[in-house]
Design a protein around this motif. Structure first.
Motif, short mmCIF file in Angstrom:
data_model
loop_
_atom_site.label_atom_id
_atom_site.label_comp_id
_atom_site.label_asym_id
_atom_site.label_seq_id
_atom_site.Cartn_x
_atom_site.Cartn_y
_atom_site.Cartn_z
N ILE A 173 -61.91 -6.65 -13.16
CA ILE A 173 -61.68 -7.61 -14.24
C ILE A 173 -60.29 -7.50 -14.85
CG2 ILE A 173 -64.14 -7.83 -14.75
CD1 ILE A 173 -63.74 -5.92 -17.11
N GLY A 174 -59.46 -6.55 -14.39
CA GLY A 174 -58.07 -6.49 -14.82
C GLY A 174 -57.84 -5.86 -16.18
N VAL A 188 -54.73 -5.13 -21.05
CA VAL A 188 -55.37 -6.22 -20.32
C VAL A 188 -54.30 -6.88 -19.47
CG1 VAL A 188 -56.66 -8.38 -20.51
CG2 VAL A 188 -57.02 -6.58 -22.21
N PHE A 189 -54.55 -6.99 -18.16
CA PHE A 189 -53.54 -7.53 -17.26
C PHE A 189 -53.39 -9.03 -17.46
CE2 PHE A 189 -54.96 -4.09 -14.06
CZ PHE A 189 -54.25 -3.14 -14.77
N GLU A 190 -52.15 -9.44 -17.61
CA GLU A 190 -51.85 -10.86 -17.78
C GLU A 190 -52.31 -11.63 -16.54
OE1 GLU A 190 -47.99 -13.75 -18.72
OE2 GLU A 190 -47.79 -11.56 -18.70
N PRO A 193 -58.94 -11.56 -14.86
CA PRO A 193 -60.19 -12.12 -15.36
C PRO A 193 -60.44 -11.84 -16.85
CG PRO A 193 -60.54 -11.09 -13.23
CD PRO A 193 -59.15 -10.73 -13.65
N ALA A 194 -59.96 -10.69 -17.36
CA ALA A 194 -60.22 -10.34 -18.75
C ALA A 194 -59.18 -10.90 -19.72
CB ALA A 194 -60.28 -8.82 -18.90
N ASP A 195 -58.11 -11.49 -19.20
CA ASP A 195 -57.03 -12.00 -20.04
C ASP A 195 -57.57 -13.07 -20.99
OD1 ASP A 195 -54.55 -12.46 -21.10
OD2 ASP A 195 -53.78 -13.61 -19.40
N GLY A 196 -57.37 -12.85 -22.29
CA GLY A 196 -57.84 -13.80 -23.28
C GLY A 196 -59.29 -13.61 -23.67
N ILE A 197 -59.98 -12.67 -23.04
CA ILE A 197 -61.40 -12.43 -23.34
C ILE A 197 -61.58 -11.04 -23.94
CG2 ILE A 197 -63.72 -12.29 -22.35
CD1 ILE A 197 -62.78 -14.23 -20.17
N LEU A 198 -61.18 -10.02 -23.20
CA LEU A 198 -61.17 -8.67 -23.76
C LEU A 198 -59.84 -8.43 -24.47
CD1 LEU A 198 -62.81 -6.53 -20.94
CD2 LEU A 198 -63.77 -7.04 -23.19
N THR A 246 -69.23 -12.13 -20.51
CA THR A 246 -69.46 -12.21 -19.07
C THR A 246 -68.16 -12.62 -18.38
OG1 THR A 246 -71.78 -12.80 -19.33
CG2 THR A 246 -70.76 -13.32 -17.22
N LEU A 247 -67.74 -11.82 -17.39
CA LEU A 247 -66.50 -12.08 -16.66
C LEU A 247 -66.79 -12.15 -15.17
CD1 LEU A 247 -65.82 -9.70 -19.05
CD2 LEU A 247 -63.55 -10.48 -18.46
#
Length: 509
Positions: A173-174, A188-190, A193-198, A246-247
């Protein structure tokens, strides 16, 4: 993760196999053992292979030949029995004590003890009978971490993810996680999948409904990672709020280096290195060369960096120094790694501050300590994690092993083991303190089987005298409170590092 290098062994083993075919050529048992494992390890692990695997690790471990090596075998079998038969229903306490003592005698005796434990379990619970291989795999996962905190056995379910993570490419999820009972999202990797969520500082409490408290880092990372296109449910605490997210997993290739420009003339460069994955030294060189003119100063941020490949750490130091020893590895043999590229990417006159905190470990300690020994960088922040050992990774069929093969020593002969790297300019990291106060981290010195600290003598002389620079930088601490909007306004240490470097060369302005 720990310092680890995946070295190609096929050429050595092929040469050994060819030598074995020559009349009168006797191979060392260590080489024969490695050949047997490579050729025979398949779906199941039998007693002979189990013995070979333990001996294989002890052959290579930095302390494998010492008399107390049986401790890991005894403690590992105890853990197996605790997990397999916690109520002593299959193996009575006296029999358990005898089995554990027998396991510590040798790898062969440990293989026998695993078989006896399996037989006792199957006799007590025939409807839930286990194969030797199932118990042996559990035993390997329990025994390897008892050699030292950084050795590990990877079954086929986790080996692929571990191997991919060394390259910086994996399916997930990055995110970067700071280990602990409630792992903390540190980056959080730009575009991942998690960008802007986590978000940074989110605390992960469960994955797909399974609590992560009590799991090892390998175990909860295995839960987060999975096949591309599949969903994963992450339960986090964000401040006082509990959130379910959920990702969708997909392949992630994270850049290891992040470059920013700060200071009043945007000529203080900030390079953040989150991990030592393969190729990070090339990324670092690209980031340093991005603009033609030399910067006023450079901040190399290694806070929360858990380490990784030794060779890339050496290559990064080589970007800053002209020549000299970077690291000495001492295990069953000694290896000295030196700067081997003429010149430097960054002019020697450009001041460098390396930021560290208590969670900077392994290769990040190597990088910072080598630059400090050479006088090429000023260390700012906190004393580091204290890991001064080198791990080697071995691919064994569709499984793998990580074994601590050496201690490493900085150019001046000092070791970071247990002690870490001490800063030239002490500056507390408030966020790191919160994590430690919450009990979310264990340090190298806290492990009961951590290798002891030591040092080696040497006649090292540093190339630069950093004392005048350290004095100037210390003199500017706290002199200004204005924050730089190009970097995190809540990051007090980074803001201070940029401010004091921004004052270099401005005395007459």
């Amino acid at each position: 993760m720990s310092d680890a290098r995946s070295r190609t062994k096929s050429g050595v083993l092929l040469a050994a196999a060819l030598a074995a075919a020559l009349p009168g050529c006797a191979l060392p048992e260590e080489t024969r053992r490695a050949l047997r494992i490579r050729s025979s390890l398949g779906e199941e692990v039998d007693p002979a292979e189990f013995e070979d695997l333990l001996s294989f690790a002890l052959d290579r471990h930095v302390r494998g030949a010492e008399p107390d090596s049986g401790r890991a075998l005894r403690e590992g079998l105890w853990l197996v029995l605790e997990g397999l038969d916690p109520s002593d229903l299959a193996v009575s306490p006296p029999d358990r004590a005898r089995l554990i003592a027998h396991a510590g005698e040798s790898p062969r005796a440990c293989a026998e003890a695993v078989g006896m434990a399996r037989d006792a379990w199957n006799a007590a619970w025939p409807a839930r009978a286990l194969s030797y291989s199932e118990v042996a795999e559990r035993a390997l996962q329990c025994i390897f971490p008892r050699f030292d905190p950084h050795s590990a056995w990877f079954p086929r379910s986790t080996w692929g993810d571990m191997a991919r993570s060394m390259s910086g490419r994996y399916t997930g999820i990055g995110i970067v996680i700071q280990p602990g009972d409630e792992p903390v999202v540190s980056d959080v990797f730009e575009g991942g999948p998690a960008d802007g969520i986590l978000r940074r500082k989110d605390r992960i409490v469960a994955v797909d409904g399974k609590a992560v408290k009590g799991l090892t880092a390998e175990e909860y990372l295995a839960l987060i990672r999975g096949e591309s296109g599949t969903d994963v449910r992450i339960s986090v605490k964000r401040g006082e709020e509990s959130i379910e997210l959920t990702l969708t997993r997909r392949e992630v290739k994270a850049r290891a280096v992040r470059r920013r420009e700060a200071g009043r003339d945007r000529d203080v460069v900030v390079l953040g290195l989150w991990s030592y994955t393969d190729g990070c030294a090339d990324e670092m060189e690209d980031a340093l060369r991005r603009k033609g003119r030399a910067p006023r100063g450079l901040v190399l941020d290694l806070r929360n960096n858990p380490g990784g490949t030794v060779d890339d750490a050496v290559a990064i130091v080589d970007l800053f120094i002209h020549k000299g020893v970077v690291i000495t590895e001492r295990g069953r043999s000694t290896r000295v790694l030196e700067a081997d590229v003429e010149g430097t990417v960054l002019p020697p006159a450009v001041p460098v501050i390396v930021l560290l905190n208590r969670f900077s470990a392994s290769a990040s300690e190597l990088t910072a300590g080598a630059l400090q020994d050479h006088g090429r960088a000023v260390i700012m922040g906190e004393a580091t994690y204290g890991k001064g050992t080198v791990q080697e990774i071995y691919k064994l069929g569709d499984r793998g092993a990580k074994v601590t093969v050496a201690r490493f020593y900085l150019p001046a002969g000092r070791s970071t083991q247990l002690a870490g790297v001490s800063p030239d300019i002490a500056y507390p990291d408030a966020e790191a303190a919160k994590l430690q106060d919450a009990g979310l981290e264990t340090f190298e010195r806290d492990y009961d089987n951590a290798l002891p600290a030591d040092a080696v003598a040497g006649g090292f002389k540093r190339a630069y005298d950093p004392a005048p620079l350290v004095a100037r930088l210390r003199g500017r601490l706290g002199a200004e409170s204005k924050t730089d909007p190009e970097i995190d306004e809540t990051d007090a240490m980074l803001q201070e590092a940029v401010r004091i470097l921004d004052g270099e060369g401005r005395e007459g302005e």
